[in-house]
Each structure stands twice: as structure tokens, then as C-alpha cells.
Motif scaffolding. Structure first.
Motif, PDB file in Angstrom:
ATOM      1  N   VAL A 161     -21.051  -6.436 -31.654  1.00 58.40           N
ATOM      2  CA  VAL A 161     -21.993  -6.010 -30.619  1.00 58.40           C
ATOM      3  C   VAL A 161     -21.988  -7.044 -29.505  1.00 58.40           C
ATOM      4  N   GLU A 162     -21.843  -6.574 -28.271  1.00 58.77           N
ATOM      5  CA  GLU A 162     -21.818  -7.479 -27.123  1.00 58.77           C
ATOM      6  C   GLU A 162     -22.910  -7.107 -26.123  1.00 58.77           C
ATOM      7  N   ASN A 163     -23.242  -8.041 -25.255  1.00 59.88           N
ATOM      8  CA  ASN A 163     -24.151  -7.816 -24.125  1.00 59.88           C
ATOM      9  C   ASN A 163     -25.508  -7.244 -24.524  1.00 59.88           C
ATOM     10  N   VAL A 164     -26.141  -7.851 -25.499  1.00 64.54           N
ATOM     11  CA  VAL A 164     -27.464  -7.409 -25.934  1.00 64.54           C
ATOM     12  C   VAL A 164     -28.518  -8.032 -25.018  1.00 64.54           C
ATOM     13  N   VAL A 165     -29.425  -7.196 -24.492  1.00 64.38           N
ATOM     14  CA  VAL A 165     -30.521  -7.672 -23.653  1.00 64.38           C
ATOM     15  C   VAL A 165     -31.662  -8.107 -24.578  1.00 64.38           C
ATOM     16  N   ASP A 166     -32.186  -9.303 -24.363  1.00 65.74           N
ATOM     17  CA  ASP A 166     -33.292  -9.848 -25.150  1.00 65.74           C
ATOM     18  C   ASP A 166     -32.986  -9.799 -26.655  1.00 65.74           C
ATOM     19  N   PRO A 167     -31.926 -10.482 -27.092  1.00 65.49           N
ATOM     20  CA  PRO A 167     -31.520 -10.408 -28.504  1.00 65.49           C
ATOM     21  C   PRO A 167     -32.378 -11.287 -29.422  1.00 65.49           C
ATOM     22  N   ARG A 168     -32.207 -11.051 -30.735  1.00 59.77           N
ATOM     23  CA  ARG A 168     -32.766 -11.949 -31.746  1.00 59.77           C
ATOM     24  C   ARG A 168     -31.957 -13.239 -31.692  1.00 59.77           C
ATOM     25  N   ASP A 199     -29.820 -14.309 -33.739  1.00 60.23           N
ATOM     26  CA  ASP A 199     -28.427 -14.107 -34.157  1.00 60.23           C
ATOM     27  C   ASP A 199     -27.603 -13.311 -33.148  1.00 60.23           C
ATOM     28  N   GLY A 200     -28.224 -12.900 -32.035  1.00 62.20           N
ATOM     29  CA  GLY A 200     -27.496 -12.181 -30.996  1.00 62.20           C
ATOM     30  C   GLY A 200     -27.538 -10.670 -31.128  1.00 62.20           C
ATOM     31  N   LEU A 201     -28.177 -10.169 -32.174  1.00 61.62           N
ATOM     32  CA  LEU A 201     -28.290  -8.724 -32.364  1.00 61.62           C
ATOM     33  C   LEU A 201     -29.618  -8.236 -31.794  1.00 61.62           C
ATOM     34  N   PRO A 202     -29.727  -6.923 -31.505  1.00 66.39           N
ATOM     35  CA  PRO A 202     -30.977  -6.408 -30.926  1.00 66.39           C
ATOM     36  C   PRO A 202     -32.170  -6.585 -31.858  1.00 66.39           C
ATOM     37  N   LYS A 203     -33.329  -6.777 -31.255  1.00 66.57           N
ATOM     38  CA  LYS A 203     -34.569  -6.838 -32.029  1.00 66.57           C
ATOM     39  C   LYS A 203     -34.853  -5.439 -32.575  1.00 66.57           C
ATOM     40  N   MET A 204     -35.496  -5.389 -33.728  1.00 68.12           N
ATOM     41  CA  MET A 204     -35.793  -4.093 -34.334  1.00 68.12           C
ATOM     42  C   MET A 204     -37.262  -3.693 -34.145  1.00 68.12           C
ATOM     43  N   ASN A 205     -38.048  -4.566 -33.534  1.00 67.68           N
ATOM     44  CA  ASN A 205     -39.478  -4.286 -33.392  1.00 67.68           C
ATOM     45  C   ASN A 205     -39.873  -3.872 -31.978  1.00 67.68           C
ATOM     46  N   THR A 206     -38.875  -3.526 -31.167  1.00 67.17           N
ATOM     47  CA  THR A 206     -39.175  -3.038 -29.819  1.00 67.17           C
ATOM     48  C   THR A 206     -38.534  -1.674 -29.618  1.00 67.17           C
ATOM     49  N   LYS A 207     -39.061  -0.928 -28.677  1.00 67.60           N
ATOM     50  CA  LYS A 207     -38.513   0.400 -28.369  1.00 67.60           C
ATOM     51  C   LYS A 207     -37.060   0.277 -27.924  1.00 67.60           C
ATOM     52  N   GLU A 208     -36.785  -0.719 -27.071  1.00 65.63           N
ATOM     53  CA  GLU A 208     -35.425  -0.919 -26.565  1.00 65.63           C
ATOM     54  C   GLU A 208     -34.473  -1.327 -27.693  1.00 65.63           C
ATOM     55  N   GLY A 209     -34.969  -2.201 -28.567  1.00 64.39           N
ATOM     56  CA  GLY A 209     -34.150  -2.651 -29.682  1.00 64.39           C
ATOM     57  C   GLY A 209     -33.808  -1.520 -30.638  1.00 64.39           C
ATOM     58  N   LYS A 210     -34.803  -0.679 -30.927  1.00 66.78           N
ATOM     59  CA  LYS A 210     -34.565   0.472 -31.811  1.00 66.78           C
ATOM     60  C   LYS A 210     -33.553   1.427 -31.189  1.00 66.78           C
ATOM     61  N   ALA A 211     -33.662   1.630 -29.875  1.00 63.65           N
ATOM     62  CA  ALA A 211     -32.704   2.502 -29.174  1.00 63.65           C
ATOM     63  C   ALA A 211     -31.300   1.888 -29.226  1.00 63.65           C
ATOM     64  N   ALA A 212     -31.218   0.565 -29.048  1.00 70.20           N
ATOM     65  CA  ALA A 212     -29.926  -0.114 -29.115  1.00 70.20           C
ATOM     66  C   ALA A 212     -29.328   0.032 -30.515  1.00 70.20           C
ATOM     67  N   TRP A 213     -30.147  -0.113 -31.561  1.00 72.98           N
ATOM     68  CA  TRP A 213     -29.645   0.033 -32.936  1.00 72.98           C
ATOM     69  C   TRP A 213     -29.184   1.457 -33.219  1.00 72.98           C
ATOM     70  N   ASP A 214     -29.855   2.448 -32.632  1.00 74.62           N
ATOM     71  CA  ASP A 214     -29.412   3.833 -32.802  1.00 74.62           C
ATOM     72  C   ASP A 214     -27.994   3.997 -32.261  1.00 74.62           C
ATOM     73  N   ILE A 215     -27.737   3.419 -31.097  1.00 69.91           N
ATOM     74  CA  ILE A 215     -26.398   3.490 -30.486  1.00 69.91           C
ATOM     75  C   ILE A 215     -25.388   2.710 -31.327  1.00 69.91           C
ATOM     76  N   ILE A 216     -25.764   1.505 -31.757  1.00 68.73           N
ATOM     77  CA  ILE A 216     -24.865   0.666 -32.564  1.00 68.73           C
ATOM     78  C   ILE A 216     -24.502   1.382 -33.863  1.00 68.73           C
ATOM     79  N   ASN A 217     -25.492   1.948 -34.532  1.00 67.52           N
ATOM     80  CA  ASN A 217     -25.220   2.638 -35.794  1.00 67.52           C
ATOM     81  C   ASN A 217     -24.288   3.827 -35.596  1.00 67.52           C
ATOM     82  N   LYS A 218     -24.417   4.510 -34.467  1.00 69.44           N
ATOM     83  CA  LYS A 218     -23.518   5.629 -34.169  1.00 69.44           C
ATOM     84  C   LYS A 218     -22.108   5.118 -33.849  1.00 69.44           C
ATOM     85  N   ASP A 219     -22.018   4.102 -33.000  1.00 67.17           N
ATOM     86  CA  ASP A 219     -20.716   3.590 -32.556  1.00 67.17           C
ATOM     87  C   ASP A 219     -19.959   2.818 -33.634  1.00 67.17           C
TER      88      ASP A 219
END
Length: 166
Positions: free
Chosen positions: A71-78, A80-100
């Protein structure tokens, strides 16, 4: 006891119905622990994923892109560089990551960079270069002991120098 060496992927190895070291550790606790171990699905922790990524990059680099999604270019990461899971944006990013990622294990670009640096550091040591030269990585061995099917997967075998790294 006679052992047979087989070249197979880790997924194939896990499907072999035979006793291995992890199973023996559970049997030593109790037969009930062993049965639970056999039935329990294993979900890797973040640390296990990172360790697996380093292990793969070092011993089976040709499989890295098949097993891991970076995963690259994460906005406001944890941290470890991965998206946060406790924000709306982070959850949306994880949805895309899980699909891709299509079932691959997910690491951040920062983690991938750290892995590259660790491998460079390892290979800067002559002893490591000598140990990991001329042998075979990720070798599966099967056999029977007193009629019980057994299996093992060594990280690296060097038959010519008569040693196993694990």
C-alpha cells in the motif's frame, strides 16, 4: 525412519496430513489442545505478516509479489504506514485495499522499504552470503516415525555443506 524431500509451496505443505513441530507442541499440552489446533483457522497478526514478508523476500524473493500487496500514498496513516481503521476515510481506504489486494497479505510501502533495508544489511555480511548460497530454500520433508506420518519445512538446506537453516 526415512525422509523424503519435496518441493512444494507452503499452502500445499499445510494441507499435508502429518504431524509437525507445531502439532507436537500442542500434543504435549493435551490431546484436546491438539484437536483444537487442527480445527482452528489461523489469522496472522500484523507482526506475523511482517515476519512472513521478510522471510519471503529473503528466501523466496520470486514469490514476494504473489503473496504481498504493498500500500502506497496513505493519507494520515497509522505508525506502520497503513490506513487507520477508526476513521471513515480509513475504513474506505481499507475497503479499496481489500478489493485490490485480491487475498494477498497487506504491507505498507514503509514496511516494504524496511524489509529491503534489512535484507541489504543481512547480505552485507559475508557469513550470511555464504550460508545462503548454493542451497535450496523452503524444502519440505515428509516421512514416518513409528508409523506416524510426519512433516517438516526447513528454511534452507545446503546438502553439499551438510547443514539446515531454520
Amino acid at each position: 525412519m526415512k525422509l523424503e524431500s519435496l518441493k512444494m509451496g507452503f499452502e500445499e505443505y499445510t494441507k499435508l496430513e502429518a504431524l509437525n513441530y507445531s502439532g507436537i507442541k500442542e500434543i504435549l499440552k493435551s490431546p484436546a489442545h491438539y484437536q483444537a489446533y487442527l480445527k482452528k483457522p489461523r489469522t496472522p497478526s500484523e507482526q506475523m505478516i511482517l515476519g512472513d514478508a521478510l522471510h519471503t523476500a529473503l528466501l523466496e524473493p520470486q514469490l514476494f509479489s504473489q503473496k504481498f500487496y504493498t500500500v502506497e500514498n496513505v493519507v494520515d496513516p497509522r505508525a506502520d504506514g497503513l490506513p487507520k481503521m477508526n476513521t471513515k476515510e480509513g475504513k474506505a481506504a481499507w475497503d479499496i485495499i481489500n478489493k485490490d489486494s485480491k487475498g494477498k497479505l497487506v504491507i505498507s510501502s514503509a514496511q516494504a522499504k524496511d524489509i529491503t533495508l534489512m535484507i541489504e544489511k543481512l547480505y552485507s555480511k559475508k557469513t550470511i552470503r555464504d550460508l545462503l548460497c548454493g542451497g535450496q530454500a523452503e524444502q519440505t520433508m515428509t516421512g514416518t516415525i513409528d508409523g506416524v506420518p510426519v512433516k517438516a519445512r526447513a528454511d534452507y538446506i545446503h546438502p553439499g555443506k551438510c547443514f539446515i537453516l531454520d
